[in-house]
Design an enzyme around this catalytic site. Structure first.
Site, PDB file in Angstrom:
ATOM      1  N   GLU A 176      -1.478  41.262  60.640  1.00  0.00           N
ATOM      2  CA  GLU A 176      -0.337  41.137  60.145  1.00  0.00           C
ATOM      3  C   GLU A 176       0.389  39.936  61.199  1.00  0.00           C
ATOM      4  OE1 GLU A 176       2.854  44.365  60.555  1.00  0.00           O
ATOM      5  OE2 GLU A 176       0.986  44.807  59.211  1.00  0.00           O
ATOM      6  N   GLU A 226      -7.807  48.813  63.873  1.00  0.00           N
ATOM      7  CA  GLU A 226      -6.808  48.625  63.109  1.00  0.00           C
ATOM      8  C   GLU A 226      -7.777  48.222  61.889  1.00  0.00           C
ATOM      9  OE1 GLU A 226      -2.833  49.846  63.998  1.00  0.00           O
ATOM     10  OE2 GLU A 226      -2.651  47.868  64.101  1.00  0.00           O
ATOM     11  N   ASN A 267       4.663  51.366  66.669  1.00  0.00           N
ATOM     12  CA  ASN A 267       4.302  50.000  66.180  1.00  0.00           C
ATOM     13  C   ASN A 267       5.517  50.005  64.997  1.00  0.00           C
ATOM     14  OD1 ASN A 267       4.827  47.211  64.806  1.00  0.00           O
ATOM     15  ND2 ASN A 267       2.989  47.325  64.670  1.00  0.00           N
ATOM     16  N   TRP A 268       6.715  49.583  65.145  1.00  0.00           N
ATOM     17  CA  TRP A 268       8.047  49.790  64.249  1.00  0.00           C
ATOM     18  C   TRP A 268       8.323  48.396  63.528  1.00  0.00           C
ATOM     19  CZ3 TRP A 268      13.412  50.857  67.979  1.00  0.00           C
ATOM     20  CH2 TRP A 268      13.177  53.020  68.315  1.00  0.00           C
ATOM     21  N   LYS A 269       7.341  48.055  64.191  1.00  0.00           N
ATOM     22  CA  LYS A 269       7.430  46.072  63.080  1.00  0.00           C
ATOM     23  C   LYS A 269       8.275  45.870  62.879  1.00  0.00           C
ATOM     24  CE  LYS A 269       2.868  48.078  61.297  1.00  0.00           C
ATOM     25  NZ  LYS A 269       2.019  47.673  59.688  1.00  0.00           N
ATOM     26  N   SER A 290      -3.127  53.948  58.670  1.00  0.00           N
ATOM     27  CA  SER A 290      -2.469  55.563  57.765  1.00  0.00           C
ATOM     28  C   SER A 290      -2.929  56.470  58.597  1.00  0.00           C
ATOM     29  CB  SER A 290      -2.875  55.230  56.829  1.00  0.00           C
ATOM     30  OG  SER A 290      -2.738  53.949  55.678  1.00  0.00           O
ATOM     31  N   GLY A 308      -0.812  50.581  56.236  1.00  0.00           N
ATOM     32  CA  GLY A 308      -0.132  51.033  55.152  1.00  0.00           C
ATOM     33  C   GLY A 308      -1.218  50.922  53.870  1.00  0.00           C
ATOM     34  N   HIS A 339      -1.956  41.762  66.236  1.00  0.00           N
ATOM     35  CA  HIS A 339      -1.648  42.335  64.729  1.00  0.00           C
ATOM     36  C   HIS A 339      -2.479  41.968  63.691  1.00  0.00           C
ATOM     37  CE1 HIS A 339      -0.090  44.550  62.143  1.00  0.00           C
ATOM     38  NE2 HIS A 339      -0.324  46.110  62.914  1.00  0.00           N
TER      39      HIS A 339
HETATM   40  P1  PGA Z   1       0.167  52.115  59.503  1.00  0.00           P
HETATM   41  O1  PGA Z   1      -0.088  50.829  60.481  1.00  0.00           O
HETATM   42  O2  PGA Z   1       0.366  53.039  60.406  1.00  0.00           O
HETATM   43  O3  PGA Z   1       1.493  52.039  58.722  1.00  0.00           O
HETATM   44  O4  PGA Z   1      -1.016  52.193  58.409  1.00  0.00           O
HETATM   45  C1  PGA Z   1      -0.108  50.591  61.620  1.00  0.00           C
HETATM   46  C2  PGA Z   1      -0.214  49.802  62.437  1.00  0.00           C
HETATM   47  O5  PGA Z   1      -0.448  48.351  61.545  1.00  0.00           O
HETATM   48  O6  PGA Z   1      -0.043  49.399  63.308  1.00  0.00           O
END
Ligand code: PGA
Length: 263
Positions: free
Chosen positions: A107, A175, A13-15, A221, A181, A105
């Site tokens: 976010e 998640e 997931n590049w965001k 993470s 993150g 997600h």
């Molecule tokens: P991360 O993010 O690997 O940077 O913790 C995972 C995600 O948000 O899908």
């Protein structure tokens, strides 16, 4: 490790990172790194989830160079077309050969107020267009303290699966919000416990066959140093990777986790 009937999925997931030019360089470099390492394409499915503006470019590259990565989007509209400024239809993503779409997600839930009902509507939109929804669920640190690890994600998944057909192709991603993150991943035991619970929710909602074939990913993470410990767990069928999916050598090492699992 996950059942033999479930092919492991490593999803990046590049965001909101990498523009379309950087995307070309990244995908080419990842492909060659895996080739140089003698990676067997059949052993694990690799998917990349670039920003919308990169998808056409990445599709063209994957096609032209026969790169064995699946393509996914990070979100889609609940609607199929019409006066919805700024929205992107699942129909358009399907035309671009996207196979997957991330839905719900944390976010999106946090910064865009996406409720469980919106997530459920997006799951329906994805399925209408033949896309595989990667349904993200997870508890915050506060939820964890109040309700334990699995109650909130199980409830989120239950709502997301309302009205989904028993033969639908879906992926579930556990998640924990506190692990995303943060550098503080869940332990393999914690991930296994919740992923098993989520599989039970799939069984309740869609039946035993669906539960057996649905891949449940862990995310939060994930790094090359911890991926093997997650993949050893029977109900963890892959990973949704954020930060570490943006570094070619690191993501390639995650994809090649089998080297460290000892299979
Ligand atoms: P991360 O993010 O690997 O940077 O913790 C995972 C995600 O948000 O899908």
């Amino acid at each position: 490790m996950g059942s033999v009937t479930r092919k492991p999925l490593i999803a990046g997931n590049w965001k909101m990172n990498l523009d379309h030019l950087q995307a070309v360089a990244f995908v080419q470099k990842l492909h060659w790194t895996l080739k140089d390492a003698g990676h067997e394409n059949d052993s694990v499915e690799v998917a990349v989830f670039p920003p919308f503006t990169d998808i056409r470019t990445v599709q063209t590259l994957i096609d032209a160079d026969k790169i064995p990565f699946a393509l996914g989007a990070q979100d889609l509209s609940t609607k199929d077309s019409g006066a919805y400024t700024g929205e992107v239809s699942g129909a358009f993503l399907a035309k671009l050969d996207a196979r997957y779409v991330i839905i719900g997600h944390s976010e999106r839930r946090e910064y865009h107020g996406e409720s469980d009902d919106v997530v459920a509507a997006k799951v329906q939109a994805a399925l209408r267009h033949g896309l595989v929804p990667v349904i993200c669920v997870g508890e915050t640190a506060e939820d964890l303290e109040k309700f334990g690890a699995s109650a909130v994600p199980a409830g989120q998944l239950k709502t997301a699966l309302e009205g989904v057909a028993s033969d639908a192709d879906i992926v579930v991603a556990y998640e924990p919000v506190w692990a995303i993150g943060s550098g503080q991943a869940a332990t393999p035991d914690q991930a296994q416990e919740v992923c098993a619970k989520l599989r039970a929710v799939v069984a309740e909602s869609l039946g035993a066959d669906a539960a057996e074939k649905t891949r449940v990913l862990y995310g939060g993470s994930v790094k090359s140093g911890n991926i093997a410990s997650f993949m050893r767990e029977p109900d963890v069928d892959g990973a949704l990777v954020g930060g570490a999916s943006l570094v070619v050598d690191e993501f390639a090492a995650i994809i090649r986790y089998q080297k460290h699992v000892g299979v």
